[in-house]
Design a protein around this motif. Sequence first.
Motif, PDB file in Angstrom:
ATOM      1  N   CYS A   1       0.801  -1.187  -0.237  1.00  0.00           N
ATOM      2  CA  CYS A   1      -0.053   0.091  -0.184  1.00  0.00           C
ATOM      3  C   CYS A   1       0.795   1.294  -0.014  1.00  0.00           C
ATOM      4  CB  CYS A   1      -1.055   0.011   1.176  1.00  0.00           C
ATOM      5  SG  CYS A   1      -0.236   0.209   2.755  1.00  0.00           S
ATOM      6  N   LEU A   2       2.110   1.231   0.025  1.00  0.00           N
ATOM      7  CA  LEU A   2       2.937   2.439   0.166  1.00  0.00           C
ATOM      8  C   LEU A   2       2.479   3.061   1.334  1.00  0.00           C
ATOM      9  CD1 LEU A   2       5.598   3.382  -1.465  1.00  0.00           C
ATOM     10  CD2 LEU A   2       3.902   5.106  -2.435  1.00  0.00           C
ATOM     11  N   GLU A   3       2.427   4.386   1.161  1.00  0.00           N
ATOM     12  CA  GLU A   3       1.827   5.308   2.216  1.00  0.00           C
ATOM     13  C   GLU A   3       0.288   5.366   2.435  1.00  0.00           C
ATOM     14  OE1 GLU A   3       5.657   8.055   1.140  1.00  0.00           O
ATOM     15  OE2 GLU A   3       3.563   8.517   0.276  1.00  0.00           O
ATOM     16  N   GLY A   4      -0.588   4.467   1.574  1.00  0.00           N
ATOM     17  CA  GLY A   4      -1.689   4.053   1.943  1.00  0.00           C
ATOM     18  C   GLY A   4      -2.939   4.825   1.343  1.00  0.00           C
ATOM     19  N   MET A   5      -2.663   5.542   0.428  1.00  0.00           N
ATOM     20  CA  MET A   5      -3.723   6.353  -0.153  1.00  0.00           C
ATOM     21  C   MET A   5      -4.840   5.590  -0.798  1.00  0.00           C
ATOM     22  SD  MET A   5      -3.709   9.322  -3.270  1.00  0.00           S
ATOM     23  CE  MET A   5      -3.281  10.494  -2.299  1.00  0.00           C
ATOM     24  N   TYR A   6      -4.755   4.688  -1.313  1.00  0.00           N
ATOM     25  CA  TYR A   6      -5.680   3.643  -1.968  1.00  0.00           C
ATOM     26  C   TYR A   6      -6.636   2.952  -1.143  1.00  0.00           C
ATOM     27  CZ  TYR A   6      -2.598   4.472  -6.054  1.00  0.00           C
ATOM     28  OH  TYR A   6      -1.935   5.274  -6.856  1.00  0.00           O
ATOM     29  N   GLY A   7      -6.007   2.433  -0.236  1.00  0.00           N
ATOM     30  CA  GLY A   7      -6.813   1.645   0.799  1.00  0.00           C
ATOM     31  C   GLY A   7      -7.450   2.668   1.913  1.00  0.00           C
ATOM     32  N   ILE A   8      -6.816   3.912   2.173  1.00  0.00           N
ATOM     33  CA  ILE A   8      -7.472   4.811   2.856  1.00  0.00           C
ATOM     34  C   ILE A   8      -8.642   5.527   2.129  1.00  0.00           C
ATOM     35  CG2 ILE A   8      -7.195   7.370   3.572  1.00  0.00           C
ATOM     36  CD1 ILE A   8      -4.180   6.495   4.257  1.00  0.00           C
ATOM     37  N   GLU A   9      -8.608   5.616   0.853  1.00  0.00           N
ATOM     38  CA  GLU A   9      -9.701   6.257   0.158  1.00  0.00           C
ATOM     39  C   GLU A   9     -10.979   5.073   0.172  1.00  0.00           C
ATOM     40  OE1 GLU A   9     -12.437   8.478  -2.008  1.00  0.00           O
ATOM     41  OE2 GLU A   9     -10.496   9.047  -1.223  1.00  0.00           O
ATOM     42  N   MET A  10     -10.596   3.879   0.090  1.00  0.00           N
ATOM     43  CA  MET A  10     -11.650   2.810   0.077  1.00  0.00           C
ATOM     44  C   MET A  10     -12.366   2.722   1.533  1.00  0.00           C
ATOM     45  SD  MET A  10     -11.601   1.589  -2.903  1.00  0.00           S
ATOM     46  CE  MET A  10     -10.693   3.021  -3.954  1.00  0.00           C
ATOM     47  N   ALA A  11     -11.418   3.155   2.543  1.00  0.00           N
ATOM     48  CA  ALA A  11     -12.126   3.155   4.024  1.00  0.00           C
ATOM     49  C   ALA A  11     -12.874   4.288   4.198  1.00  0.00           C
ATOM     50  CB  ALA A  11     -10.775   3.092   4.809  1.00  0.00           C
ATOM     51  N   LEU A  12     -12.556   5.578   3.423  1.00  0.00           N
ATOM     52  CA  LEU A  12     -13.448   6.672   3.469  1.00  0.00           C
ATOM     53  C   LEU A  12     -14.528   6.637   2.990  1.00  0.00           C
ATOM     54  CD1 LEU A  12     -10.552   9.526   2.907  1.00  0.00           C
ATOM     55  CD2 LEU A  12     -11.875   9.288   5.091  1.00  0.00           C
ATOM     56  N   GLN A  13     -14.735   5.665   1.813  1.00  0.00           N
ATOM     57  CA  GLN A  13     -15.895   5.491   1.221  1.00  0.00           C
ATOM     58  C   GLN A  13     -16.854   4.616   2.062  1.00  0.00           C
ATOM     59  OE1 GLN A  13     -16.875   6.894  -1.789  1.00  0.00           O
ATOM     60  NE2 GLN A  13     -15.132   7.967  -2.441  1.00  0.00           N
ATOM     61  N   GLY A  14     -16.153   3.807   3.039  1.00  0.00           N
ATOM     62  CA  GLY A  14     -16.888   3.042   3.941  1.00  0.00           C
ATOM     63  C   GLY A  14     -16.637   1.442   3.891  1.00  0.00           C
ATOM     64  N   ALA A  15     -15.603   1.104   3.083  1.00  0.00           N
ATOM     65  CA  ALA A  15     -15.242  -0.251   2.865  1.00  0.00           C
ATOM     66  C   ALA A  15     -14.559  -0.688   4.092  1.00  0.00           C
ATOM     67  CB  ALA A  15     -14.380  -0.636   1.708  1.00  0.00           C
ATOM     68  N   GLU A  16     -14.643  -1.875   4.222  1.00  0.00           N
ATOM     69  CA  GLU A  16     -13.691  -2.650   5.300  1.00  0.00           C
ATOM     70  C   GLU A  16     -12.205  -2.914   4.444  1.00  0.00           C
ATOM     71  OE1 GLU A  16     -12.975  -6.721   7.595  1.00  0.00           O
ATOM     72  OE2 GLU A  16     -14.967  -6.448   6.730  1.00  0.00           O
ATOM     73  N   VAL A  17     -11.193  -2.452   4.985  1.00  0.00           N
ATOM     74  CA  VAL A  17     -10.060  -2.712   4.333  1.00  0.00           C
ATOM     75  C   VAL A  17      -8.973  -3.348   5.136  1.00  0.00           C
ATOM     76  CG1 VAL A  17      -8.054  -1.042   2.936  1.00  0.00           C
ATOM     77  CG2 VAL A  17     -10.570  -0.194   2.847  1.00  0.00           C
ATOM     78  N   VAL A  18      -8.094  -4.012   4.358  1.00  0.00           N
ATOM     79  CA  VAL A  18      -7.103  -4.593   4.849  1.00  0.00           C
ATOM     80  C   VAL A  18      -5.691  -4.222   3.851  1.00  0.00           C
ATOM     81  CG1 VAL A  18      -5.504  -6.674   4.996  1.00  0.00           C
ATOM     82  CG2 VAL A  18      -8.088  -6.561   6.030  1.00  0.00           C
ATOM     83  N   ALA A  19      -4.883  -3.637   4.426  1.00  0.00           N
ATOM     84  CA  ALA A  19      -3.630  -3.153   3.726  1.00  0.00           C
ATOM     85  C   ALA A  19      -2.095  -3.714   4.137  1.00  0.00           C
ATOM     86  CB  ALA A  19      -3.472  -1.384   3.731  1.00  0.00           C
ATOM     87  N   LEU A  20      -1.465  -4.406   3.133  1.00  0.00           N
ATOM     88  CA  LEU A  20      -0.399  -4.795   3.432  1.00  0.00           C
ATOM     89  C   LEU A  20       0.749  -3.936   2.734  1.00  0.00           C
ATOM     90  CD1 LEU A  20      -0.789  -8.744   2.454  1.00  0.00           C
ATOM     91  CD2 LEU A  20      -1.626  -7.206   4.488  1.00  0.00           C
ATOM     92  N   GLU A  21       1.973  -3.904   3.689  1.00  0.00           N
ATOM     93  CA  GLU A  21       3.194  -3.123   3.325  1.00  0.00           C
ATOM     94  C   GLU A  21       4.354  -3.648   3.969  1.00  0.00           C
ATOM     95  OE1 GLU A  21       5.857  -0.905   2.020  1.00  0.00           O
ATOM     96  OE2 GLU A  21       3.838  -0.604   1.075  1.00  0.00           O
ATOM     97  N   GLY A  22       5.379  -3.864   3.147  1.00  0.00           N
ATOM     98  CA  GLY A  22       6.509  -4.513   3.624  1.00  0.00           C
ATOM     99  C   GLY A  22       7.557  -3.335   4.122  1.00  0.00           C
ATOM    100  N   ARG A  23       7.357  -2.333   4.169  1.00  0.00           N
ATOM    101  CA  ARG A  23       8.508  -1.539   4.702  1.00  0.00           C
ATOM    102  C   ARG A  23       7.568  -0.494   6.037  1.00  0.00           C
ATOM    103  NH1 ARG A  23      10.235  -1.364  -0.727  1.00  0.00           N
ATOM    104  NH2 ARG A  23      12.351  -1.744  -0.846  1.00  0.00           N
ATOM    105  N   GLN A  24       8.689  -0.507   7.081  1.00  0.00           N
ATOM    106  CA  GLN A  24       8.062   0.041   8.169  1.00  0.00           C
ATOM    107  C   GLN A  24       7.606   1.460   8.083  1.00  0.00           C
ATOM    108  OE1 GLN A  24       7.625  -1.856  11.310  1.00  0.00           O
ATOM    109  NE2 GLN A  24       6.546   0.130  11.936  1.00  0.00           N
ATOM    110  N   ALA A  25       8.688   2.408   7.477  1.00  0.00           N
ATOM    111  CA  ALA A  25       8.722   3.675   7.219  1.00  0.00           C
ATOM    112  C   ALA A  25       7.178   4.162   6.312  1.00  0.00           C
ATOM    113  CB  ALA A  25       9.771   4.107   6.169  1.00  0.00           C
ATOM    114  N   ASN A  26       6.663   3.112   5.584  1.00  0.00           N
ATOM    115  CA  ASN A  26       5.282   3.401   4.721  1.00  0.00           C
ATOM    116  C   ASN A  26       4.293   3.017   5.608  1.00  0.00           C
ATOM    117  OD1 ASN A  26       6.563   4.247   2.341  1.00  0.00           O
ATOM    118  ND2 ASN A  26       6.891   2.074   1.605  1.00  0.00           N
TER     119      ASN A  26
END
Length: 285
Positions: A71-96
């Motif tokens: 998900c990098l810094e999360g924008m796509y999953g964040i948008e889906m969550a703002l739209q009301g979806a239940e979201v799971v986001a995976l990311e391999g780097r702690q900074a992101n």
Amino acid sequence: MNLENLKQYHKNIVEEFGEWTNHNIQIQDDFYTIDKAKITGSEVKLKRYLQIIADIVRQPFSQLRVLDLACLEGMYGIEMALQGAEVVALEGRQANIEKARFTKESLGLNNLNLYLDDVRNLSREKYGEFDIVLCIGIFYHLDAPDVFAFMESIGEVCKYLAIVDTHVSMMAECSYIYKQRQYAGRSYPEHNPETTGEEKIKSLWSSLDNNTSFWLTRPSFYNLLTEVGFTSVYECHNPPVMKYEIMRERKETDRATFVAIKGQNTKVLSSTIINQLPQEFWPEK
């Protein structure tokens, strides 16, 4: 959290993990993760992905379970969550992950769950099933045979729609056999052989560990999607994003947004002999 506290929280994240590199998200009023005046390609592509889901799924986002891979810094999953979806986001780097968590907490997104994990660990047993899978900018960072196993995992967890935004190879320079089928493409450099593991983790726009990746040709990519259970595949042209992409002077570009749908194989009634033909696969050019 008031605006001043949010800005201090943001400053702390930047000091420890660096500036946001791509996802310019509105936190409050004129306060964005990067800058209100800057529009990145991610926002433009986000509009495309959102429109694809709205047009094809045709049900409220609140009824959808969405997976955002790498998900990098999360924008796509964040948008889906703002739209009301239940979201799971995976990311391999702690900074992101920390940057995505900042936005999650700032916007109060309790329907967004973030996991520090390698997408190659994806499985139905670990994360369940999803109506929508977003595979944006990660597929082309994997090498063979991981790239094949990863798409198998997407097919396993995806119940309906997968959006895969990826590079494809314009040439069949080499090939691999995976489960008795041949896939063609090209090798692409990710890191220098002498790059350390720590340096790879800090290279936010490259693979986690593999020094090369394998880009499939379009025919091989389509065939792989078919093999893992998707019944139809489309390429999105509208909404356009070319203003924010490097367009090459050729009939096809090497990056596109593909939409794969997992449905039921239909039977032709007006000429039933067609139903007896074996599954067709794309030949290499």
